[in-house]
Design an enzyme around this catalytic site. Structure first.
Site: not given
Ligand code: NAP
Length: 288
Positions: A96, A171, A239
């Protein structure tokens, strides 16, 4: 197809798993390497040390990372995927992020002979695990048609909304629908408790009527119980609302309730609720 997946977080891990189980040849990259190793142990496939290495030779490269700067890092950063992708390959970004970064990377990809589709998702951790996400896409029609069947491995609904950036704008609409609704639900549950009503009885009736919502179905019980250590984090929602407000400043949309709810989420953060679920707005109402 040969597919790379970058970012194996709460969402990306299970999404990449669905691609591998659908029979694709998947190479994963995760910044914290241990997560990639655990993923390979669970699903098979391969892990690469950088996005560039993961993307080499792939037809499609998917990513689900954090915010705008993270998407830039895994695409055009020094070890970014764009440097390793073969001509004509398609980058699909499930993060997102802003519509601006989508358009910027779409143009950058085009100049390199690549394609870029913005494809944020809705449905949360459970939707990712069950392969039942809504995937809202922006970008050119031809590469979208190529990736649509691929994304159906984890998308119950996969749709192209319009040109580059339209997926991210869709979104934003999704998040606006949620923000005001969660505050309304929090106030309703708070009121029901103060009125000494039998809350389960109230919900059993009103959830069959016009007040019904996904948030009500899935969150009313945990909201009443004050349990928030799961789900979609308040930090992520702030965010997203920040991205929405930036866009609204550009397009002139008036979003008074979203602006207020964003401030309520800031109060939740101040209470240490950064990783609490977005339903935690109810915690502010019981503040004595
Ligand atoms: P998360 O569990 O915190 O995972 C984030 C992932 O991105 C991790 O693998 C992290 O690596 C990686 N990452 C972050 N910054 C990076 C960088 N600069 N370089 C390389 N890798 C990087 O987050 P999530 O919940 O999966 O969410 C991910 C995205 O989906 C976000 O944009 C969020 O807004 C969106 N989203 C989330 C949900 C939800 O319910 N969780 C629903 C819809 C959309 P590390 O493991 O090394 O930290």
């Amino acid at each position: 197809m040969r597919i790379a997946f970058l970012g194996l977080g709460i969402m990306g891990g299970p999404m990449a798993g669905h691609l591998q189980r659908a029979g694709h040849d998947v190479t994963v990259f995760n910044r914290t390497a241990a997560k990639a190793e655990a993923w390979v142990a669970e699903y098979g496939g391969r892990a690469a040390a950088t996005p560039r290495e993961a993307a080499a030779g792939c037809d499609v490269v998917c990513a689900c990372v954090g915010a705008d700067h993270d998407v830039r890092e895994v695409t055009i950063g020094p070890d970014g995927a764009f440097h390793g992708m073969k001509p004509g390959a398609i980058f699909v970004d499930h993060t997102t992020a802003s519509a601006a970064v989508a358009r910027e990377l779409h143009a950058d990809a085009k100049a390199r002979g690549l394609h870029f589709i913005d494809a944020p998702v809705s449905g949360g951790q459970a939707g990712a695990q069950k392969g039942q996400l809504s995937v809202m896409c922006g970008g050119d029609a031809e590469p979208f048609a190529t990736v649509e069947p691929v994304l159906q491995a984890y998308g119950r609904m996969v749709a192209r909304i319009g040109d580059s950036g339209a997926g991210q704008l869709c979104k934003m609409v999704n998040q606006l629908c949620i923000a005001g609704l969660v505050q309304g639900l929090a106030e309703a549950l708070h009121f029901a408790q103060r009125a000494d009503l039998d809350v389960p009885a109230v919900i059993s009736v009103i959830s069959k009527g016009a007040a019904q919502s996904w948030q009500m179905e899935n969150r009313w019980q945990t909201m009443v119980d004050g349990k928030f250590d799961f789900g979609f984090a308040v930090d992520w929602m702030r965010k997203d609302l920040g991205i929405v407000m930036d866009e609204a400043r550009r397009n002139g949309a008036r979003l008074p309730v979203a602006a207020l709810v964003d401030q309520f989420y800031a109060q939740v953060q101040a209470r240490g609720g950064n990783r609490w679920d977005t339903s935690s707005l109810i915690a502010l109402l019981d503040d004595k």
